[in-house]
Scaffold this motif. Structure first.
Motif, short mmCIF file in Angstrom:
data_model
loop_
_atom_site.label_atom_id
_atom_site.label_comp_id
_atom_site.label_asym_id
_atom_site.label_seq_id
_atom_site.Cartn_x
_atom_site.Cartn_y
_atom_site.Cartn_z
N THR A 10 -17.03 27.65 -25.63
CA THR A 10 -16.58 27.26 -24.29
C THR A 10 -17.48 27.77 -23.15
O THR A 10 -17.77 27.00 -22.22
CB THR A 10 -15.12 27.71 -24.07
OG1 THR A 10 -14.30 26.97 -24.97
CG2 THR A 10 -14.65 27.45 -22.66
N ASP A 53 -18.77 25.04 -20.56
CA ASP A 53 -18.35 25.07 -19.15
C ASP A 53 -19.54 25.12 -18.21
O ASP A 53 -19.58 24.43 -17.19
CB ASP A 53 -17.45 26.29 -18.90
CG ASP A 53 -16.03 26.05 -19.40
OD1 ASP A 53 -15.73 24.91 -19.80
OD2 ASP A 53 -15.22 27.00 -19.40
N CYS A 76 -17.09 20.41 -27.65
CA CYS A 76 -16.62 21.74 -27.28
C CYS A 76 -15.74 22.35 -28.37
O CYS A 76 -15.19 21.63 -29.21
CB CYS A 76 -15.82 21.56 -25.99
SG CYS A 76 -14.83 22.95 -25.50
#
Lengths: 407, 407
Positions: free
Chosen positions: B196, B200, B191
């Motif tokens: 992100t 996620d 990451c």
């Protein structure tokens, strides 16, 4: 396993790390301790079950924190509240150990609060900040940073293992025989490479006299700062402050400045205190590329690639004399003494060496000699700081200052 | 207290810290464990009672070490010996935990040896290096540095307390339930801030499928490096390598380079592996004042005062394509897949953003698309890395690659 009845305070941000905090709480409580959570979170009101809520930490500043868009500003308010709560809990006997889980923000907040506590109260932060520059968080104290390897973003086999470890570490530390003074009385000495001959001889002589000697390298947070804290906590029966170079950094922008508490705690606590301008002529800077142009024009000593030293000039030496007077002048009569080696303050401050400058030193000497009030005797010795005879004088004088009832 | 029968290796310099080492040994043994000393000292032959002597650590290099006047050179030989001894002891089941007492030299040696051991073997160093830049010693791993507050130069009330604490910490850690994979299978994802949204969404979808997700921030030692180590230790059933920016640093002198092990462990261990050029266009530099003139002339993105990013150019993107091929080409058929988001590799690499450069990206795409051998499928997606659809493709493809016998 473990003795029960200990109270552990756990600081965490319940808005982002509540599962992890509750898991850690459970693990610590499995050892028979009680864990109470302080919520440092700033995004959401605290959930039920928290011992001290976010709103209680924020206190008077709650509105400012909730409305602030600047994280560091809000954090500064939270730190203020957290510090005072932690101090109070400790004073009330409601804190035997303290833990935290944090990212960089949480670690900053929790470690600041931990510094309010005395040495020897177990302090653990689970944080990836453990792998990097820890100085802002540890500051030379007994704050233990435990690296979780991955960010603590959820519970998984690795974060659960790390949190179990953190619980076991806290249990181990808190069940261990606590910090106490030994049967021998302990004396603190400040040291630097360039004053080592003096320090070694003093330490040897004092040990022969039956004292324990703790040597603090005068390198800022983990040097003079932690020593002053330990003096305030009553760990020493006397202090031999051979190396006061951190004051030069305070005056001239060096890297080891520890602020205005330096020199003050021994006089405040009325223990025998000898102060020497060891390495006081030396301003400690970083690597060469960090130097300002004005600094580059000064007399420099290249100690190592990451450490350049700058010679304090006459004006700075005068200011250092003033600091000695300001901070020592209210000492109890006979409990503080300044002893000055007139032939040089460090191994590079002697004839033929790079920092030799008797005129600048004389300005310091005159300042202290003529302006220090008489309750603080000033002795000028015709020797160099690293002369054997000088160390002998320091030890002789310190022993004379000891209360007769000592043993 | 504690379960007996554990063997703790204690690395220390018996020429300078033998009293402290023997005190620590006694404290750990009081918990029912056995402590065996490895002598890392270079100044004097080992005293009796040492498990592995200085001469045994030095091994073939003994003459060089004894005759060397360059401390770092001698230390490099000692580290070589120490690493191989520690590896061997662990392989032989003669090492359950490892401790050290060290100054900067001892900490360098001991921590290097500790990195030879798998995650989850308790590793503790008592060192004042704990308060400062710990990255060289911790390197993102589970090496615990315990700050003794004062230098460990003699035994006194404080150093004895700290060593008792260190013993209790080791006992706590070693008696704790060890690191193990959970009942759920675990997947590693890399990451970065700029990837992100993709990470996620992938993490959420995989968790819904019953997997544990461990997220590694691709920031060098504590990112891709530790992930590769954990892959090699068998902790993951699959890897979703969304963020490969560390390779850009390897090619162009960035700060997060982790060397040639990156991308290699998943293919070497034959687990499902998807590789994405997430943030691959981004070379990570330090603060602005650390930039070379040639770097200042490039396309830059000021992420924070301490972190400037540089756009990889066409030549660098080509080289990155070559690295993908070199390191992935020997994968078992069907176990590695490269999936490329053709509309941009990070949140700052899209039309109108500072790092948008479709031509440079196309050079990478062509390299990989036309030169990767057919055992490693390359999929080009007409989407941006942070598009929802792209994450969905990554997860769908990864699940397809999972062995059917998984559950």
């Amino acid at each position: 396993m473990g003795q029960s009845g200990k109270t552990i305070i756990l600081c965490c941000t319940m808005d982002t790390k509540s599962c992890e905090a509750l898991y850690l709480k459970e693990q610590v409580e499995a050892f028979g301790h009680e864990v109470r959570i302080i919520d440092m979170g700033m995004k959401k009101p605290s959930p039920p079950g928290v011992f001290i809520t976010q709103a209680q930490v924020a206190g008077l500043y709650y509105e400012q924190i909730v409305s602030s868009n600047i994280r560091s500003e809000a954090a500064a308010y939270m730190i203020k509240g957290l510090k005072s709560i932690v101090r109070q809990l400790y004073a009330d006997g409601q804190l035997d150990g303290i833990m935290a889980i944090g990212g960089s923000g949480g670690t900053t907040m929790a470690s600041a609060a931990m510094h309010e506590l005395p040495l020897g109260v177990p302090k653990i932060v689970v944080t990836t900040m453990a792998s990097g520059n820890t100085l802002p968080y540890v500051q030379g104290e007994d704050v233990l940073l435990l690296n979780p390897v991955v960010d603590i973003q959820n519970l998984n086999f690795l974060t659960e293992y790390i949190l179990r470890q953190a619980a076991a570490v806290m249990n181990g530390m808190i069940c261990c025989r606590p910090l106490e003074r030994g049967k021998k009385k302990a004396i603190a000495i400040t040291c630097f490479g360039v004053t080592t001959p003096c320090v070694d001889r003093c330490a040897g002589l004092l040990q022969e006299e039956g004292y324990e000697v703790l040597i603090f390298h005068a390198r800022g947070s983990s040097g003079g700062k932690i020593m002053e804290k330990m003096i305030a906590e009553g760990h020493f029966c006397a202090v031999l402050d051979v190396t006061t170079t951190e004051l030069a950094d305070e005056v001239a922008g060096g890297i080891y400045s520890v602020g205005p508490r330096r020199l003050r705690e021994a006089p405040a606590h009325g223990i025998p205190y000898i102060v020497v301008p060891g390495a006081l002529e030396m301003i400690n800077l970083g690597s060469e590329d960090t130097l300002q142009p004005a600094q580059k024009a000064r007399t420099l000593y290249y100690h190592s690639p990451s450490s350049v030293k700058m010679r304090a000039n006459g004006a700075e030496m005068k200011e250092l004399g003033e600091i000695f007077i300001q901070r020592l002048q209210h000492s109890r009569p006979g409990m503080t003494k300044v002893i000055i080696p007139a032939r040089g303050f460090s191994s590079v401050d002697m004839p033929g060496k790079v920092f030799s400058d008797p005129d600048a030193n004389q300005i310091f000497i005159n300042e202290v000699k003529y302006k220090m009030p008489s309750n603080v005797p000033v002795m000028i010795q015709d020797s160099h700081v690293n002369d054997r005879a000088f160390a002998d004088v320091l030890v002789r004088e310190l022993l004379r200052m000891m209360p007769k009832t000592q043993y």
